[in-house]
Scaffold this motif. Structure first.
Motif, PDB file in Angstrom:
ATOM      1  N   VAL A  76      65.076  47.906 -16.471  1.00 51.13           N
ATOM      2  CA  VAL A  76      64.172  47.587 -15.366  1.00 51.13           C
ATOM      3  C   VAL A  76      63.014  46.718 -15.859  1.00 51.13           C
ATOM      4  O   VAL A  76      62.664  45.703 -15.238  1.00 51.13           O
ATOM      5  CB  VAL A  76      63.629  48.875 -14.716  1.00 51.13           C
ATOM      6  CG1 VAL A  76      62.524  48.548 -13.707  1.00 51.13           C
ATOM      7  CG2 VAL A  76      64.751  49.647 -14.024  1.00 51.13           C
ATOM      8  N   LEU A  88      67.736  52.865 -19.274  1.00 52.18           N
ATOM      9  CA  LEU A  88      67.535  52.509 -17.870  1.00 52.18           C
ATOM     10  C   LEU A  88      66.187  51.817 -17.671  1.00 52.18           C
ATOM     11  O   LEU A  88      66.101  50.759 -17.030  1.00 52.18           O
ATOM     12  CB  LEU A  88      67.637  53.768 -17.012  1.00 52.18           C
ATOM     13  CG  LEU A  88      67.672  53.599 -15.493  1.00 52.18           C
ATOM     14  CD1 LEU A  88      68.359  54.799 -14.852  1.00 52.18           C
ATOM     15  CD2 LEU A  88      66.277  53.453 -14.912  1.00 52.18           C
ATOM     16  N   GLU A 114      65.549  54.880 -11.486  1.00 50.72           N
ATOM     17  CA  GLU A 114      65.488  53.420 -11.375  1.00 50.72           C
ATOM     18  C   GLU A 114      64.667  53.004 -10.161  1.00 50.72           C
ATOM     19  O   GLU A 114      63.842  52.076 -10.236  1.00 50.72           O
ATOM     20  CB  GLU A 114      66.899  52.840 -11.282  1.00 50.72           C
ATOM     21  CG  GLU A 114      66.927  51.330 -11.246  1.00 50.72           C
ATOM     22  CD  GLU A 114      68.339  50.776 -11.366  1.00 50.72           C
ATOM     23  OE1 GLU A 114      68.469  49.530 -11.384  1.00 50.72           O
ATOM     24  OE2 GLU A 114      69.292  51.559 -11.442  1.00 50.72           O
TER      25      GLU A 114
END
Length: 296
Positions: free
Chosen positions: A67, A63, A26
């Motif tokens: 983002v 993930l 991340e």
């Protein structure tokens, strides 16, 4: 849809226990987007997707989708089978799929067109063809690339043919409407951009991200003086990063910078030697220490 700019095919970092290091992934995603990358690639070859199980693959996509959704950035996902493409259904954050030309079997150019026609018809997202003949064994002529560009649902190509030949020049001299040519050979990305490629998908852009973005911007506005000087230095960096199989050197350098918890790769890859890593670190230091010509 229009694809342009620099896209980073993110690695999959692993922690000391060998699991996907989610926090590090991340953070990397935010770092490269913050440095100006146009978007991200999940599960590209740089991510070692063949060594990830289905749960790990889903973790990575979830993930990075989060983002990209939060940062309003495009996300492409490596997917080249009906099943893999079907898994992207219901994921509004996924902009397109990066789909490899069928490897090893060398089906022939008409079969490649038929393959992508069928994939595009079944896919919930547009396709970007990944053409890398020195890995797949399948050459594609400029005429075949134009046939692929004409398929509904095919919006671009990651062009990684290993050199800049006549077909590449012909394609970029008269690019198909609505079809993005994204350079995929890191060491020759500057001349590809000079010829008219709309952008790039670059593993090297994990490092010196802003430099690669600046390079693409310089060629886009026609600042050849700045682009040539920067392109030469970035090509040297890319050559050092690919001195061992990708992404082994990228991961080792990111670890040396403290950006991922381990440099670990999974078999069949092995870690690079320390000398290779030190060469990259030296080139990064030199790149940071040399200012580029002022913008006009």
């Amino acid at each position: 849809m229009t694809l342009s700019g620099v896209y980073v095919p993110l690695i999959t970092p692993f922690d000391a226990a060998g699991a996907v290091a989610r926090d590090a992934l991340e953070a990397l995603a935010h770092e490269v987007l913050g440095a100006g990358a146009a978007g991200l690639i999940a599960l590209g070859t740089t991510a070692e997707p063949g060594s990830l199980d289905r749960a790990e693959q889903a973790t990575v996509v979830d993930l990075l989708a989060r983002v990209c959704r939060d940062r309003d950035a495009p996300l492409l996902v490596g997917a080249g089978t009906p099943a893999a493409l079907g898994a992207l259904r219901g994921r509004p954050a996924v902009t397109a799929a990066l789909s490899l030309v069928p490897p090893f079997v060398q089906p022939g150019e008409p079969a490649v067109v038929a393959h992508f026609s069928a994939l595009a018809a079944a896919s919930p997202v547009p396709l970007v063809v990944y053409h890398v003949p020195y890995r797949t064994g399948q050459q594609l002529s400029v005429e075949t690339l134009r046939r692929l560009a004409a398929l509904p649902g095919v919006v671009g190509v990651k062009l990684a043919v290993g050199a800049i030949g006549t077909d590449t020049v012909r394609l970029l001299a008269d690019p198909p409407d609505g079809f993005a040519v994204l350079g995929g050979d890191d060491t020759v990305i500057s001349p590809l951009l000079a010829l008219g490629a709309q952008g790039a998908i670059l593993a090297s852009a994990h490092l010196a991200t802003a430099g690669f973005v600046e390079l693409a911007d310089a060629w886009r506005i026609g600042d050849a003086t700045r682009a040539r000087a920067l392109g030469h230095r970035l090509a040297e960096l890319s050559a050092a990063l690919f001195a061992a199989p990708n992404p082994t050197v990228v991961k080792a350098v990111l670890h040396a910078q403290g950006r991922i918890p381990t440099p670990a790769v999974r078999l069949p890859l092995l870690a690079p030697d320390d000398e290779t890593v030190q060469v990259v670190l030296a080139r990064l230091a030199a790149l940071a220490g040399v200012s580029t010509p002022a913008r006009r």
